[in-house]
Write a protein that holds these residues in place. Structure first.
Motif, mmCIF file in Angstrom:
data_model
loop_
_atom_site.group_PDB
_atom_site.id
_atom_site.type_symbol
_atom_site.label_atom_id
_atom_site.label_comp_id
_atom_site.label_asym_id
_atom_site.label_seq_id
_atom_site.Cartn_x
_atom_site.Cartn_y
_atom_site.Cartn_z
ATOM 1 N N LEU A 28 0.824 -1.207 0.000
ATOM 2 C CA LEU A 28 0.000 0.000 0.000
ATOM 3 C C LEU A 28 0.863 1.264 0.000
ATOM 4 C CD1 LEU A 28 -2.888 -1.040 2.415
ATOM 5 C CD2 LEU A 28 -2.968 -0.831 -0.082
ATOM 6 N N LEU A 29 1.952 1.257 0.755
ATOM 7 C CA LEU A 29 2.864 2.405 0.756
ATOM 8 C C LEU A 29 3.491 2.607 -0.621
ATOM 9 C CD1 LEU A 29 4.550 1.977 4.247
ATOM 10 C CD2 LEU A 29 2.894 3.733 3.560
ATOM 11 N N TRP A 30 3.830 1.508 -1.292
ATOM 12 C CA TRP A 30 4.381 1.584 -2.648
ATOM 13 C C TRP A 30 3.347 2.216 -3.600
ATOM 14 C CZ3 TRP A 30 9.199 0.243 -4.563
ATOM 15 C CH2 TRP A 30 9.330 0.205 -5.958
ATOM 16 N N MET A 31 2.103 1.790 -3.479
ATOM 17 C CA MET A 31 1.049 2.337 -4.333
ATOM 18 C C MET A 31 0.822 3.825 -4.055
ATOM 19 S SD MET A 31 -0.084 0.159 -6.500
ATOM 20 C CE MET A 31 1.519 -0.599 -6.667
ATOM 21 N N ILE A 32 0.875 4.216 -2.800
ATOM 22 C CA ILE A 32 0.743 5.634 -2.455
ATOM 23 C C ILE A 32 1.901 6.419 -3.071
ATOM 24 C CG2 ILE A 32 0.872 7.297 -0.546
ATOM 25 C CD1 ILE A 32 -0.718 5.169 1.129
ATOM 26 N N ALA A 33 3.110 5.884 -2.980
ATOM 27 C CA ALA A 33 4.273 6.549 -3.573
ATOM 28 C C ALA A 33 4.122 6.666 -5.092
ATOM 29 C CB ALA A 33 5.557 5.787 -3.222
ATOM 30 N N GLU A 34 3.626 5.607 -5.733
ATOM 31 C CA GLU A 34 3.386 5.677 -7.175
ATOM 32 C C GLU A 34 2.389 6.786 -7.503
ATOM 33 O OE1 GLU A 34 4.146 1.123 -8.791
ATOM 34 O OE2 GLU A 34 2.152 2.016 -8.990
ATOM 35 N N ARG A 35 1.338 6.846 -6.752
ATOM 36 C CA ARG A 35 0.311 7.871 -7.006
ATOM 37 C C ARG A 35 0.872 9.265 -6.799
ATOM 38 N NH1 ARG A 35 -4.932 9.726 -4.947
ATOM 39 N NH2 ARG A 35 -5.518 11.279 -6.482
ATOM 40 N N LEU A 36 1.603 9.464 -5.696
ATOM 41 C CA LEU A 36 2.132 10.791 -5.374
ATOM 42 C C LEU A 36 3.185 11.256 -6.380
ATOM 43 C CD1 LEU A 36 2.384 10.563 -1.483
ATOM 44 C CD2 LEU A 36 0.677 11.798 -2.852
ATOM 45 N N THR A 37 3.880 10.315 -6.999
ATOM 46 C CA THR A 37 4.910 10.685 -7.979
ATOM 47 C C THR A 37 4.359 10.790 -9.398
ATOM 48 O OG1 THR A 37 5.585 8.362 -8.190
ATOM 49 C CG2 THR A 37 6.814 9.735 -6.614
ATOM 50 N N GLY A 38 3.063 10.610 -9.560
ATOM 51 C CA GLY A 38 2.443 10.783 -10.856
ATOM 52 C C GLY A 38 2.427 9.560 -11.745
ATOM 53 N N LEU A 39 2.790 8.410 -11.214
ATOM 54 C CA LEU A 39 2.829 7.198 -12.036
ATOM 55 C C LEU A 39 1.440 6.665 -12.382
ATOM 56 C CD1 LEU A 39 5.821 5.363 -10.369
ATOM 57 C CD2 LEU A 39 5.769 6.396 -12.639
ATOM 58 N N HIS A 40 0.419 7.197 -11.762
ATOM 59 C CA HIS A 40 -0.942 6.758 -12.057
ATOM 60 C C HIS A 40 -1.689 7.758 -12.925
ATOM 61 C CE1 HIS A 40 -1.036 3.866 -8.364
ATOM 62 N NE2 HIS A 40 -0.046 3.626 -9.196
ATOM 63 N N ASP A 41 -1.003 8.835 -13.322
ATOM 64 C CA ASP A 41 -1.627 9.807 -14.217
ATOM 65 C C ASP A 41 -0.580 10.465 -15.119
ATOM 66 O OD1 ASP A 41 -0.559 11.747 -12.306
ATOM 67 O OD2 ASP A 41 -2.411 11.512 -11.165
ATOM 68 N N THR A 42 0.120 11.469 -14.657
ATOM 69 C CA THR A 42 1.058 12.228 -15.489
ATOM 70 C C THR A 42 2.125 11.358 -16.144
ATOM 71 O OG1 THR A 42 0.732 14.086 -13.980
ATOM 72 C CG2 THR A 42 2.604 14.221 -15.504
ATOM 73 N N TYR A 43 2.722 10.479 -15.384
ATOM 74 C CA TYR A 43 3.807 9.624 -15.886
ATOM 75 C C TYR A 43 3.363 8.170 -16.017
ATOM 76 C CZ TYR A 43 6.344 13.770 -14.448
ATOM 77 O OH TYR A 43 6.753 15.068 -14.291
ATOM 78 N N ILE A 44 2.129 7.973 -16.403
ATOM 79 C CA ILE A 44 1.567 6.619 -16.465
ATOM 80 C C ILE A 44 2.343 5.720 -17.428
ATOM 81 C CG2 ILE A 44 -0.182 6.983 -18.244
ATOM 82 C CD1 ILE A 44 -2.095 5.402 -16.230
ATOM 83 N N TYR A 45 3.015 6.308 -18.405
ATOM 84 C CA TYR A 45 3.817 5.517 -19.341
ATOM 85 C C TYR A 45 4.984 4.817 -18.643
ATOM 86 C CZ TYR A 45 6.911 9.596 -19.285
ATOM 87 O OH TYR A 45 7.731 10.619 -18.900
ATOM 88 N N LEU A 46 5.404 5.319 -17.496
ATOM 89 C CA LEU A 46 6.479 4.686 -16.727
ATOM 90 C C LEU A 46 5.965 3.635 -15.740
ATOM 91 C CD1 LEU A 46 8.608 7.841 -15.852
ATOM 92 C CD2 LEU A 46 9.143 6.074 -17.540
ATOM 93 N N HIS A 47 4.670 3.614 -15.537
ATOM 94 C CA HIS A 47 4.078 2.754 -14.508
ATOM 95 C C HIS A 47 4.485 1.287 -14.610
ATOM 96 C CE1 HIS A 47 0.831 0.375 -12.600
ATOM 97 N NE2 HIS A 47 1.084 1.221 -11.621
ATOM 98 N N PRO A 48 4.385 0.641 -15.773
ATOM 99 C CA PRO A 48 4.739 -0.789 -15.817
ATOM 100 C C PRO A 48 6.181 -1.077 -15.393
ATOM 101 C CG PRO A 48 3.582 -0.143 -17.818
ATOM 102 C CD PRO A 48 3.872 1.119 -17.063
ATOM 103 N N MET A 49 7.109 -0.212 -15.789
ATOM 104 C CA MET A 49 8.523 -0.435 -15.448
ATOM 105 C C MET A 49 8.777 -0.214 -13.960
ATOM 106 S SD MET A 49 10.250 1.368 -18.748
ATOM 107 C CE MET A 49 9.057 2.707 -18.722
ATOM 108 N N ILE A 50 8.217 0.848 -13.416
ATOM 109 C CA ILE A 50 8.443 1.162 -12.007
ATOM 110 C C ILE A 50 7.727 0.156 -11.109
ATOM 111 C CG2 ILE A 50 8.167 2.918 -10.209
ATOM 112 C CD1 ILE A 50 10.250 3.609 -12.424
ATOM 113 N N THR A 51 6.526 -0.229 -11.474
ATOM 114 C CA THR A 51 5.795 -1.222 -10.683
ATOM 115 C C THR A 51 6.558 -2.535 -10.612
ATOM 116 O OG1 THR A 51 3.645 -0.233 -11.090
ATOM 117 C CG2 THR A 51 3.653 -2.555 -10.547
ATOM 118 N N ALA A 52 7.246 -2.888 -11.686
ATOM 119 C CA ALA A 52 8.034 -4.129 -11.688
ATOM 120 C C ALA A 52 9.119 -4.097 -10.618
ATOM 121 C CB ALA A 52 8.648 -4.361 -13.067
ATOM 122 N N LEU A 53 9.570 -2.911 -10.244
ATOM 123 C CA LEU A 53 10.597 -2.792 -9.202
ATOM 124 C C LEU A 53 10.080 -3.162 -7.815
ATOM 125 C CD1 LEU A 53 12.370 0.501 -10.318
ATOM 126 C CD2 LEU A 53 13.164 -1.862 -10.623
#
Length: 166
Positions: A28-53
């Motif tokens: 859940l903390l990882w998901m919050i960090a993804e959201r706060l860094t824009g990986l769920h909207d602005t930088y969604i194109y990076l989401h698959p790579m970062i989530t794999a980490l």
């Protein structure tokens, strides 16, 4: 009065539940960090790579859990089989919690993720709207969270157990 083996089993299950809850919190903390860094909207194109980490903190939780298990129950000695079984029981607990974690992510942390992912993949010609809507939805992600937990858990359980054989 509890027999010795009943006490050991109770400790095992308590440790597995403890580490499954810790894993869920880390997720859940990882998901919050993804959201706060824009990986769920602005930088969604990076989401698959970062989530794999996420595999790094996930395997770390397995390792800390197995270290805890080894210390409390086996006087710092453990076989590959016992380590792997601990990892598989931990995987079961994580898998049972995973739909609830996915619901929290989808409904509370980032309720617009599916809409954003659909728009991005359609706009960039990666999927048709029907394909995107079929893939990016709660039911699909609930299934992926369960099967992903099982697949990742088997690998993590084996690798971590291999590293703890003494």
């Amino acid at each position: 009065m509890l027999k010795f083996f009943d006490t050991v089993k109770l400790i095992q299950y308590t440790l597995e539940l403890k580490w499954a809850l810790i894993y869920s919190l880390v997720f859940l903390l990882w998901m919050i960090a993804e959201r706060l860094t824009g990986l769920h909207d602005t930088y969604i194109y990076l989401h698959p790579m970062i989530t794999a980490l996420f595999v790094i903190p996930a395997i770390s939780v397995y390792a800390f859990g197995l270290a805890d298990y080894k210390k409390d129950l086996f006087y710092h000695r453990i076989s590959l089989g016992k380590g792997f079984l601990f990892g598989m029981r931990l995987t079961l607990a994580i898998t049972l919690l995973s739909p609830f974690m996915q619901l929290i992510v989808s409904k509370v942390i980032t309720p617009d993720f599916f809409k954003n992912a659909i728009e991005y993949t359609v706009t960039h010609g990666m999927k048709t709207r029907a394909e995107a809507e079929s893939y990016f939805n709660l039911n699909s992600y609930l299934g992926m969270s369960v099967f992903g937990s099982i697949a990742m858990g088997i690998v993590a359980a084996f690798l971590v157990a291999l590293g703890f054989v003494s």
